[in-house]
Design a protein around this motif. Structure first.
Motif, short mmCIF file in Angstrom:
data_model
loop_
_atom_site.label_atom_id
_atom_site.label_comp_id
_atom_site.label_asym_id
_atom_site.label_seq_id
_atom_site.Cartn_x
_atom_site.Cartn_y
_atom_site.Cartn_z
N PRO A 75 0.82 -1.22 0.00
CA PRO A 75 0.00 0.00 0.00
C PRO A 75 0.85 1.27 0.00
O PRO A 75 0.53 2.24 -0.70
N ARG A 78 2.05 1.92 -3.44
CA ARG A 78 1.00 2.35 -4.37
C ARG A 78 0.54 3.78 -4.11
O ARG A 78 -0.02 4.42 -4.99
N ARG A 79 0.74 4.26 -2.88
CA ARG A 79 0.38 5.65 -2.62
C ARG A 79 1.37 6.61 -3.27
O ARG A 79 1.11 7.79 -3.36
N ALA A 103 -10.34 7.25 -2.48
CA ALA A 103 -8.92 6.90 -2.48
C ALA A 103 -8.22 7.39 -1.22
O ALA A 103 -7.29 6.77 -0.72
N CYS A 107 -7.20 5.08 2.73
CA CYS A 107 -5.83 5.15 3.22
C CYS A 107 -5.80 5.76 4.61
O CYS A 107 -4.73 6.00 5.17
#
Ligand SMILES: Nc1ncnc2c1ncn2[C@@H]1O[C@H](COP(=O)(O)OP(=O)(O)O)[C@@H](O)[C@H]1O
Ligand SMILES: [Mg+2]
Lengths: 226, 306
Positions: A75, A78-79, A103, A107
């Motif tokens: 994660p 991907r951020r 999105a 998170c």
């Protein structure tokens, strides 16, 4: 910024998609990845977001070797990388605002951050007036803009666009390309996967040509040569 | 952190509503297994009470020879009363035995017997002791105490009114209830686990676009998994509430029957469930939550690819 070192990808059980790829991309670059369908372009992109892992070789982003990245770190990776696709991948039951906010929500971003960031990115893509519409109430180009806005919420250093104009007419495609160019000019490294000859030839950027899983050309100010 | 929890709860309820009918079916099955467990608890309590009632009626009567002097009888009574096995001893003298008998017959309107009783010059009835043990298992020890040779000349007859056949039948019944209950509960439990597993699998499937986007944008694993686990926990909570809502009116209907069934032994099934409310329903909820979390974790592990 992005380094592929001798990367080979073989889909199990035995479908080679990339063969001993070497690529070096600097921060802030605009790079076209071109090639015919099935050449391995999407596979290349997926390895950057750890959706697929290389069978051999190394992939380094910044100074982070993501070749054997741990699942719980994915994660975080991907951020830092925004991704857009030909099919937009928007949620039909959410409004423009909610699609982008989603999105950030997932998170763990606080509400206050969502309220400031979402209007900002919607402004960048020129959709601040349409934030209450649903995807089906938007044109294809507008939907792609929403997807771009969503990709920008984490202020990514890298933006990957996998055939973002594939479903759009020439004029709309041009406007998306302009938007992506603008984003690149603000400092985001851009990987633009396409097989649209006109766009590639018009922009005169670096072009990496993939054929049968191998790089056959890598030229600055290049042309679409297939 | 707080905002995270709120979002997870929001996502979980979205899952719940999105597959509304599936949620209903899942809850029904879990409720059904709760009902089966509670039926078992109910039956068990009933059998226990029946046994207790019967056990209460077990006693030893000691009849004394008419020649036995009252001080010896009272001495024996004191010995027995001091025994650690004995709950209480009642002494019925010849005189009071006579009066009781007469009173009983009079009440029945049996004139012949009452009249003939009056013919006796001497009281023909025995003096006796009525002994109740603290526990059903102590009766043999008490019998042994009475059988000592020193009492031979005063005791006419010792009679253990043991009801052992009824008790052993009840014991068998209790065992049977336990076995059948276990099998049925396991059966329903297994079905509940399977249906929860399947429901979570379908939730993952119906939300696959959303989950895909969560992953794409770097959503925390927590946001992807926790709502699914929470969804399964919600099922347990709704089911236990439903179970309670169904069970209490039923108990209310049954309560008069159960309290009349055991004369002397007041058994209030409603009070039994109310007094043990948190134990009974708490453990069921806990067990169900643990099982559901396990089966949703299993479904997540199997169907949620990173
Ligand atoms: N998940 C997969 N499993 C097996 N083979 C795959 C998979 N994804 C892609 N491939 C194969 O790998 C090759 C490259 O695919 P892809 O990277 O999608 O090409 P492109 O995006 O250039 O059209 C193709 O031959 C494709 O069939
Ligand atoms: Mg592709």
């Amino acid at each position: 910024m992005i380094r592929f070192e001798n990367v080979t990808k073989i889909y199990p059980p035995n479908a080679p998609a990339l063969k001993e790829i070497d690529i070096n991309i600097s921060q802030g670059e605009f790079v076209f990845i071109v090639g015919q369908s099935g050449a391995g372009k999407t596979t290349l992109a997926k390895m950057l977001t750890a959706e697929e892992r290389p069978t051999k070789g190394r992939i380094i982003i910044g100074d982070w070797d993501i070749t054997k990245i741990h699942r719980r770190d994915i994660p975080l990776l991907r951020r830092q990388i925004g991704v857009i696709f030909q099919d937009f991948k928007l949620l039909p039951k959410k409004t423009v605002f909610e699609n982008v906010a989603f999105a950030l929500e997932v998170c763990g971003a606080p509400m206050s951050r969502i309220k400031t960031v979402v209007p900002q990115v919607l402004k960048i893509v020129g959709l601040e007036e349409k934030n209450h519409r649903y995807p089906r109430q938007l044109s294809g180009g507008e939907q792609q803009r929403v997807a771009i806005a969503r990709a920008l919420v984490h202020r990514p250093k890298i933006l990957i666009a996998d055939e973002p104009t594939g479903d759009l007419d020439a004029i709309t495609a041009k406007s998306i390309v302009d938007l992506l160019t603008k984003i690149n000019e603000f400092g985001t490294t851009l990987l633009f996967v396409t097989h649209n000859r006109d766009i590639v030839n018009m922009l005169k950027k670096r072009v990496i040509t993939v054929e049968g899983g191998a790089i056959v050309a890598d030229k600055e100010g290049g042309k679409y040569i297939l | 952190m707080f905002v995270n929890i709120i979002r997870v709860i929001k996502f979980a309820f979205q899952n719940f509503w999105r597959n509304f009918w599936l949620s209903i079916v899942t809850i029904s099955i879990i409720t059904l297994s709760f009902l089966s467990v509670n039926f078992f608890i109910f039956t068990n309590a009933l059998v226990d009470t029946a046994m207790h009632a019967i056990e209460q009626r077990v006693n030893i009567t000691v009849n004394f020879k008419t020649s036995a002097p009252e001080p010896s009888i009272l001495a024996l009574r004191d010995v027995v009363a001091k025994s650690e096995y004995v709950d209480n001893v009642e002494y019925i003298s010849k005189q009071s035995a006579f009066e009781r008998f007469r009173a009983k017959k009079e009440k029945e309107g049996n004139v012949i017997i009452t009249e003939s009783l009056d013919q006796f010059e001497e009281n023909p009835l025995f003096a006796s002791l009525l002994i109740k043990a603290k526990d059903i298992h102590y009766y043999p020890a008490i019998t042994q105490l009475l059988n000592q040779s020193q009492y031979e000349n005063i005791i006419e007859k010792t009679n253990l009114n043991d009801k052992s056949i009824v008790i052993s039948k009840l014991n068998t019944l209790k065992e049977r209830v336990k076995q059948v209950g276990l099998v049925i509960n396991l059966f329903f439990g297994a079905i509940a686990v399977l249906i929860v597993y399947n429901t979570i699998r379908i939730t993952i499937y119906t939300r696959k676009d959303e989950i895909g986007i969560m992953k794409l944008v770097g959503g925390s694993n927590w946001y992807i998994r926790a709502p699914l686990v929470l969804e399964s926990v919600i099922y347990s909570f709704v089911a236990i509430v439903l179970t309670i809502v169904i069970i209490y009116p039923l108990l209310g209907v049954l309560q008069p029957y159960t309290s009349n069934y055991f004369d002397g032994q007041a058994f209030d099934i409603l009070a039994y469930f109310s007094n043990n409310f948190f134990t009974i329903f708490g453990y069921q909820l806990l067990a169900s939550v643990v099982l559901n979390m396990a089966s949703s974790a299993l479904a997540i592990g199997r169907y949620l690819k990173v």
